[in-house]
Scaffold this motif. Structure first.
Motif, short mmCIF file in Angstrom:
data_model
loop_
_atom_site.label_atom_id
_atom_site.label_comp_id
_atom_site.label_asym_id
_atom_site.label_seq_id
_atom_site.Cartn_x
_atom_site.Cartn_y
_atom_site.Cartn_z
N LEU A 1 -46.30 -19.83 4.70
CA LEU A 1 -45.20 -19.72 3.75
C LEU A 1 -45.58 -20.26 2.37
N ALA A 2 -46.34 -21.35 2.35
CA ALA A 2 -46.81 -21.91 1.08
C ALA A 2 -47.73 -20.94 0.36
N TRP A 3 -48.62 -20.33 1.09
CA TRP A 3 -49.54 -19.36 0.48
C TRP A 3 -48.77 -18.17 -0.07
N HIS A 4 -47.77 -17.73 0.66
CA HIS A 4 -46.95 -16.61 0.18
C HIS A 4 -46.20 -17.00 -1.09
N ALA A 5 -45.62 -18.20 -1.08
CA ALA A 5 -44.91 -18.67 -2.28
C ALA A 5 -45.86 -18.78 -3.47
N ALA A 6 -47.05 -19.28 -3.25
CA ALA A 6 -48.04 -19.39 -4.33
C ALA A 6 -48.41 -18.01 -4.87
N ALA A 7 -48.59 -17.06 -3.97
CA ALA A 7 -48.94 -15.70 -4.39
C ALA A 7 -47.82 -15.07 -5.22
N LYS A 8 -46.58 -15.46 -4.94
CA LYS A 8 -45.42 -14.96 -5.69
C LYS A 8 -45.11 -15.81 -6.93
N LYS A 9 -45.99 -16.79 -7.19
CA LYS A 9 -45.87 -17.70 -8.33
C LYS A 9 -44.61 -18.57 -8.24
N ARG A 10 -44.23 -18.89 -7.04
CA ARG A 10 -43.13 -19.84 -6.79
C ARG A 10 -43.78 -21.19 -6.49
N TYR A 11 -44.27 -21.81 -7.55
CA TYR A 11 -45.15 -22.97 -7.40
C TYR A 11 -44.45 -24.21 -6.86
#
Length: 70
Positions: free
Chosen positions: A11-21
């Protein structure tokens, strides 16, 4: 805890990919806590280390140190 840590990492990797830092930083923190409490998925699956580093770097770059560590 292994499954929880892997889920939070994903989930963290997905958030990072979506720029939801900020969201990614929180999820990375949850994953880190789970890694300390139980089996470490990074130790179990070393190929995850490179991916974790590549996904954590942009999160650290976008957030100041206090915000990332919070």
């Amino acid at each position: 805890m292994l499954v929880a840590a892997l889920c939070w990492l994903g989930l963290a990797w997905h958030a990072a990919a979506k720029k939801r830092y900020v969201q990614a930083a929180w999820l990375l923190g949850y994953a880190q806590s789970a890694r300390k409490l139980g089996s470490d998925p990074i130790d179990t699956l070393p190929s995850l280390l490179d991916h974790q580093e590549s996904m954590t770097a942009p999160v650290r770059a976008e957030l100041d140190a206090a915000e990332f560590e919070h």
